[in-house]
Design an enzyme around this catalytic site. Structure first.
Site, PDB file in Angstrom:
ATOM      1  CG  ASP A  12      43.961  35.812  33.583  1.00  0.00           C
ATOM      2  OD1 ASP A  12      43.391  34.698  33.757  1.00  0.00           O
ATOM      3  OD2 ASP A  12      43.643  36.594  32.670  1.00  0.00           O
ATOM      4  CG  HIS A  36      37.628  20.717  60.211  1.00  0.00           C
ATOM      5  ND1 HIS A  36      38.965  20.866  60.465  1.00  0.00           N
ATOM      6  CD2 HIS A  36      36.995  21.319  61.239  1.00  0.00           C
ATOM      7  CE1 HIS A  36      39.130  21.514  61.609  1.00  0.00           C
ATOM      8  NE2 HIS A  36      37.946  21.797  62.101  1.00  0.00           N
ATOM      9  CG  ASP A  41      30.231  25.277  62.317  1.00  0.00           C
ATOM     10  OD1 ASP A  41      30.031  26.507  62.312  1.00  0.00           O
ATOM     11  OD2 ASP A  41      31.175  24.739  62.941  1.00  0.00           O
ATOM     12  CG  ASP A  77      31.861  29.829  64.514  1.00  0.00           C
ATOM     13  OD1 ASP A  77      31.196  28.964  63.913  1.00  0.00           O
ATOM     14  OD2 ASP A  77      32.957  29.588  65.063  1.00  0.00           O
ATOM     15  CG  HIS A 137      35.653  20.020  69.124  1.00  0.00           C
ATOM     16  ND1 HIS A 137      34.971  20.960  69.854  1.00  0.00           N
ATOM     17  CD2 HIS A 137      34.704  19.276  68.485  1.00  0.00           C
ATOM     18  CE1 HIS A 137      33.674  20.808  69.653  1.00  0.00           C
ATOM     19  NE2 HIS A 137      33.481  19.783  68.850  1.00  0.00           N
ATOM     20  CG  HIS A 177      36.813  29.727  68.262  1.00  0.00           C
ATOM     21  ND1 HIS A 177      36.286  30.821  67.611  1.00  0.00           N
ATOM     22  CD2 HIS A 177      36.074  28.669  67.837  1.00  0.00           C
ATOM     23  CE1 HIS A 177      35.299  30.432  66.814  1.00  0.00           C
ATOM     24  NE2 HIS A 177      35.140  29.132  66.946  1.00  0.00           N
ATOM     25  CG  HIS A 233      39.222  29.819  64.583  1.00  0.00           C
ATOM     26  ND1 HIS A 233      39.789  28.666  64.125  1.00  0.00           N
ATOM     27  CD2 HIS A 233      37.915  29.522  64.823  1.00  0.00           C
ATOM     28  CE1 HIS A 233      38.859  27.711  64.066  1.00  0.00           C
ATOM     29  NE2 HIS A 233      37.713  28.209  64.485  1.00  0.00           N
ATOM     30  CD  GLU A 280      33.021  25.848  68.373  1.00  0.00           C
ATOM     31  OE1 GLU A 280      32.743  25.069  67.448  1.00  0.00           O
ATOM     32  OE2 GLU A 280      33.708  26.868  68.232  1.00  0.00           O
ATOM     33  CE1 TYR A 326      30.662  16.912  66.361  1.00  0.00           C
ATOM     34  CE2 TYR A 326      32.113  16.772  68.287  1.00  0.00           C
ATOM     35  CZ  TYR A 326      31.365  17.527  67.398  1.00  0.00           C
ATOM     36  OH  TYR A 326      31.301  18.884  67.542  1.00  0.00           O
ATOM     37  NE  ARG A 331      30.480  22.298  65.737  1.00  0.00           N
ATOM     38  CZ  ARG A 331      30.836  21.474  64.774  1.00  0.00           C
ATOM     39  NH1 ARG A 331      31.226  20.253  65.061  1.00  0.00           N
ATOM     40  NH2 ARG A 331      30.808  21.847  63.509  1.00  0.00           N
ATOM     41  CD  GLU A 378      30.368  27.590  66.815  1.00  0.00           C
ATOM     42  OE1 GLU A 378      30.055  26.991  65.770  1.00  0.00           O
ATOM     43  OE2 GLU A 378      31.481  28.104  66.997  1.00  0.00           O
TER      44      GLU A 378
END
Ligand SMILES: [Mn+2]
Length: 432
Positions: free
Chosen positions: A32, A237, A254, A265, A344, A348, A355, A378, A382, A400, A402
Site C-alpha cells: 500500500d 546514466h 548532472d 538541468d 549523445h 533537448h 526532456h 551539453e 567520454y 560533460r 551543460e
C-alpha cells in the site's frame, strides 16, 4: 485572471473540438506504499490542480461549461491520512471550474461534453484504463449521435499537437520559475564543489545536493542525479552514486531541481582534489570550447541540428589536436568514428519536464529556434577506462558541461551562467 485561466482561454480559442486530459496515475511502489506523486505536466499547466484521480475536460463548444473537472470525493477519513481534497466545491471555487463532478461519474457525464464534437483531443496509449472509459464515451456518443442529430467524435487527435506547441514557448511567469530553479541548482553545484575531496563518497555529494534543493524550497529533483567519479563519469546514466572518490579523479555531476513544476538541468565536471591534471585540463578545454561556441550560436532562426554539428566539429578538432583521434576531421565526422568519445546529442528542450515537450522537426527539417524556447547545451567527451588505443592519462575520463539556454529576440540568455565553468572558476569553487 490567473495564469491557468489564461492558458485555458488561449487553448480554448485554438481547439477544434473537446479536449480530455487525465491526471497522472498513482504508481504503487509495493503493497500500500506509493511512489511520490507528481501531477502530469499538461494537466497541471492547464489547471494548477495537483491531486491524482482527476480528469480535465475543455469543451469550447459547450454553452456554459468550457472548463470541467472530475475530482475525487471528499472523504474525511482518507483526508485524515493523505491531506485535504478539493472536492467538487473546491474544484469550482478554488480552481475555477465551470462544472465539477466526481471522477466516478465520468462515464455518465462524458456524453454531455463529447456530443456535438467531430474532434476529440485525447492521448491514446498512456493510460489504458482511461482509454477504455473515454472510448466508451465515444461509443455511446456515436450511438446517440445518428439518432439525435448531433456530431460525435470521428477523429481522435493527440492534444500534444496544440498544447505542446504552446508549452514549448515559455512565458515570463514560467521563466521566473526556471530562473529560480537555476539559482537553487547553482547553489547545489557550488555546495558539491566545496564538499568534494579525496576520500569522500559520491553519495555524500548527492546528499548535499538534495539538501540544498529541499531547503531552498524546491519540491523535488527534476531527474535522478548523476554523481560519477573517476570511471563512473564515463557511464552516461550512472545512478548508483556509491563510490569513494580518489585523489587525481574528476567528478561529473548532472543534477537539477524542480521548482514549482519547472526544471533545471545542469552538468559540471571538476577535479575531486581541486586541481585539474594537465591531461584533464586539456580535455576539459576541448569540451568547454565546444560548449561555449554552441551557446553563442543560439538565436532565433538557428536550429539544434546545426548547433550539434558545430559541437561535433569543435570536439573532433580538439580530439585530433590532443592526439586522441587520427586523420582528417572531415573524414572522422563523415565516418562517425568520433562517436567512440561523443555518442549523445547536444540538446533537448527544457521546461516543466526535464526532456520537455515539443517536436524537434517540422516538415522534415529541424525546427527553427524562437524566442521563449529553452534548451540545454551539453557536449561531452567520454573515454572508456579500457580504451588502450589512447594514452593512459586519458583513460576513464568523462567530461560533460551543460547549461540551460533561453532563446531571446536578440540571441540567448544563459540561465545557468553563474555556475562556475572556466578552469580557474571551477578550481576556485572547489576550494570552497
Ligand atoms: Mn540534459
Amino acid at each position: 485572471m490567473n495564469v491557468f485561466a489564461e492558458r485555458r482561454k488561449q487553448l480554448l480559442e485554438r481547439l477544434q473540438g473537446v479536449l480530455v486530459i487525465p491526471a497522472a496515475q498513482v504508481a504503487i511502489r509495493n503493497n500500500d506504499v506509493e511512489h511520490e506523486y507528481r501531477q502530469d505536466s499538461d494537466f497541471y499547466y492547464l489547471t494548477g490542480f495537483s491531486e491524482p484521480e482527476a480528469v480535465l475536460v475543455l469543451a469550447p463548444n459547450h454553452a456554459e461549461h468550457k472548463f470541467v473537472l472530475f475530482v475525487r470525493k471528499r472523504d474525511p477519513e482518507r483526508e485524515a491520512y493523505d491531506g485535504a481534497r478539493a472536492g467538487i466545491d473546491g474544484a469550482k471555487e478554488d480552481f475555477g471550474a465551470d462544472a465539477a463532478y466526481l471522477v466516478s461519474e465520468l462515464d455518465d457525464k462524458l456524453y454531455e461534453y463529447l456530443k456535438g464534437n467531430a474532434r476529440l483531443y485525447y492521448r491514446l496509449g498512456d493510460n489504458r484504463a482511461m482509454d477504455d472509459r473515454v472510448l466508451g464515451g465515444v461509443r455511446f456518443t456515436r450511438q446517440r449521435g445518428a439518432r439525435n442529430n448531433h456530431l460525435w467524435p470521428t477523429e481522435i487527435v493527440d492534444p500534444a499537437t496544440v498544447l505542446h506547441e504552446t508549452r514549448i514557448i515559455k512565458r515570463e511567469d514560467e521563466l521566473d520559475r526556471m530562473r529560480r530553479a537555476a539559482a537553487i541548482t547553482r547553489d547545489a553545484h557550488l555546495g558539491a564543489m566545496a564538499l568534494a575531496r579525496p576520500g569522500r563518497y559520491e553519495y555524500e555529494i548527492e546528499a548535499r545536493i538534495r539538501e540544498i534543493f529541499r531547503r531552498s524550497g524546491a519540491e523535488r529533483i527534476a531527474y535522478e542525479p548523476i554523481i560519477g567519479s573517476g570511471p563512473n563519469a564515463t557511464v552516461l546514466h550512472y545512478r548508483q552514486n556509491n563510490r569513494q572518490m580518489h585523489e587525481g579523479e574528476l567528478l561529473l555531476i548532472d543534477a537539477g531541481c524542480e521548482y514549482d513544476y519547472y526544471a533545471a538541468d545542469v552538468t559540471r565536471t571538476f577535479p575531486v582534489s581541486g586541481t585539474f591534471s594537465p591531461a584533464q585540463w586539456r580535455l576539459y578545454e576541448v569540451v568547454l570550447e565546444a560548449q561555449v561556441t554552441a551557446i553563442e550560436a543560439v538565436k532565433p532562426g538557428a536550429n539544434l541540428d546545426a548547433i550539434h554539428d558545430e559541437v561535433v566539429e569543435t570536439l573532433v578538432r580538439g580530439l585530433v589536436r590532443e592526439g586522441l583521434l587520427e586523420g582528417e576531421p572531415e573524414k572522422i565526422i563523415e565516418d562517425r568514428s568520433y562517436k567512440r568519445f561523443y555518442m549523445h546529442r547536444t540538446s533537448h528542450w527544457l521546461g516543466m519536464d526535464v526532456h520537455d515537450v515539443g517536436v524537434y522537426y517540422q516538415g522534415g527539417a529541424p525546427r527553427s529556434l524562437e524566442p521563449g524556447m529553452v534548451l540545454t547545451i551539453e557536449p561531452g567527451i567520454y573515454i572508456s577506462p579500457s580504451d588502450d588505443k589512447v594514452p593512459a592519462e586519458y583513460r576513464g575520463l568523462g567530461i560533460r558541461i551543460e547549461d540551460d539556454i533561453l532563446v531571446t529576440p536578440e540571441g540567448y540568455t544563459n540561465l545557468t551562467a553563474d555556475i562556475p565553468k572556466s578552469v580557474a572558476d571551477v578550481e576556485r569553487a572547489c576550494r570552497g
